[in-house]
Every structure is written in C-alpha cells, then in structure tokens.
Design a protein around this motif. Sequence first.
Motif, mmCIF file in Angstrom:
data_model
loop_
_atom_site.group_PDB
_atom_site.id
_atom_site.type_symbol
_atom_site.label_atom_id
_atom_site.label_comp_id
_atom_site.label_asym_id
_atom_site.label_seq_id
_atom_site.Cartn_x
_atom_site.Cartn_y
_atom_site.Cartn_z
ATOM 1 N N ALA A 40 0.818 -1.219 0.000
ATOM 2 C CA ALA A 40 0.000 0.000 0.000
ATOM 3 C C ALA A 40 0.850 1.266 0.000
ATOM 4 O O ALA A 40 0.379 2.333 -0.386
ATOM 5 C CB ALA A 40 -0.930 0.010 1.210
ATOM 6 N N SER A 84 -4.416 2.623 6.033
ATOM 7 C CA SER A 84 -4.644 1.372 5.286
ATOM 8 C C SER A 84 -6.072 1.297 4.762
ATOM 9 O O SER A 84 -6.296 0.902 3.609
ATOM 10 C CB SER A 84 -4.303 0.156 6.140
ATOM 11 N N ASP A 85 -7.047 1.697 5.567
ATOM 12 C CA ASP A 85 -8.434 1.720 5.089
ATOM 13 C C ASP A 85 -8.616 2.778 4.001
ATOM 14 O O ASP A 85 -9.365 2.571 3.043
ATOM 15 C CB ASP A 85 -9.407 1.994 6.247
ATOM 16 N N ALA A 88 -7.301 1.377 0.765
ATOM 17 C CA ALA A 88 -8.253 0.386 0.249
ATOM 18 C C ALA A 88 -9.441 1.083 -0.413
ATOM 19 O O ALA A 88 -9.891 0.681 -1.501
ATOM 20 C CB ALA A 88 -8.721 -0.530 1.377
ATOM 21 N N ASN A 89 -9.959 2.136 0.207
ATOM 22 C CA ASN A 89 -11.071 2.890 -0.366
ATOM 23 C C ASN A 89 -10.654 3.612 -1.647
ATOM 24 O O ASN A 89 -11.402 3.669 -2.622
ATOM 25 C CB ASN A 89 -11.623 3.884 0.654
ATOM 26 N N ASP A 91 -8.364 2.668 -3.759
ATOM 27 C CA ASP A 91 -8.300 1.651 -4.809
ATOM 28 C C ASP A 91 -9.694 1.176 -5.238
ATOM 29 O O ASP A 91 -9.934 0.924 -6.421
ATOM 30 C CB ASP A 91 -7.456 0.458 -4.358
ATOM 31 N N LYS A 92 -10.609 1.093 -4.282
ATOM 32 C CA LYS A 92 -11.980 0.693 -4.606
ATOM 33 C C LYS A 92 -12.623 1.705 -5.559
ATOM 34 O O LYS A 92 -13.236 1.336 -6.559
ATOM 35 C CB LYS A 92 -12.795 0.574 -3.318
ATOM 36 N N PRO A 101 -6.419 -0.296 -10.005
ATOM 37 C CA PRO A 101 -6.068 0.393 -8.765
ATOM 38 C C PRO A 101 -5.486 1.780 -9.040
ATOM 39 O O PRO A 101 -4.982 2.064 -10.129
ATOM 40 C CB PRO A 101 -5.008 -0.502 -8.116
#
Length: 170
Positions: A40, A84-85, A88-89, A91-92, A101
């Motif tokens: 990440a 980290s969250d 992830a968001n 990339d989402k 990504p």
Amino acid sequence: MLNRRAFLGQSAGVAIIAGAVSAIGTEAVAAPLKTVTASATPTLLKMARDLYPHDRLPNGFYETALATIDAKVAAEPGSAKLLSDGVANLDKIANGKFGKPYLDIVAEADRVAVLKAIEGTPFFTRMRGEMITALYNQEELWAKLGYEGSSAEHGGYIHRGFNDIDWLPA
C-alpha cells in the motif's frame, strides 16, 4: 561519419540520461511504514505526489513526509487503520471508475478525479492537511523551492532578499 570517441561520448550521454529518467519513476520507498502494508505504501506515495506535485523532487522528500504522517497516525489510539483503510477505499473508487487500482492509473487527470471522489473522507483530509506540513517543513527542500528560511532574526524580508525571487514572472 562518427569516430570512436564521438560514438562513445554520445553513448555515455544517452546511458546517463536513460538511467536518470528510469530512476525517477522507480525509486523504492526507503523505510517500511507502521500502519500500512508494503504493497500500500507506493499508493500513498503516488497520492502524496498528486496532492503536492513537484515533478523535479525525488521521492525521498515525499517518503520522509509519509513516514512523519505514519508515525503520528500510529501514535494515536483508534487511528492505526486510517491510512490502510484509506488506501483500500482509494483503490476501490479507482477500480470502480477506471477498472484498475489508483497506482496503475497513468493519466494524472484521472487520478485527480479519484481524489476528488474521496475529498470529504477523513483519510483525504488527514493526508492533505498533514502532507503540507510534513513535506514543506523539511529544511533540505527549502532551497530547491526557492525559500531561504526564516528572516525574522535577520530583520525581515524587506532587508533580506525581498526582490531576489527570479523565478516568478515580473
């Protein structure tokens, strides 16, 4: 017709330029961050460069800023997963908009569109707010940006370089 000396000189020049260009985009992040995985981290680095773009600055300045932010987040109870969250968001949303990504999106305008989609999130707000201080408080960077440092102890800017900014248009 090229002689041997001219050929070697031109070849060496091309090799140096090619090496410098390839090194700009492939610098690895120096130290692992505490709150995000190694996979990440390059995404955070790309985001940092998109938030505060300086094409001629090496990644090291951004890496130092990210390490500063990461250490602050790691020290706060309940914030350990913020970065980290957030990645992830990020990339989402990137996958939803562009089918890949964030890190794999080539066009800067497309990455900015993804950033605009998350600009109200705590992750984006924290990264934008912390990056400005963590990046621009690095004294080694000041000269590269034309900042000569504090002037209060020297009588202020009026008496210390007020008109010496030669990189701004008149």
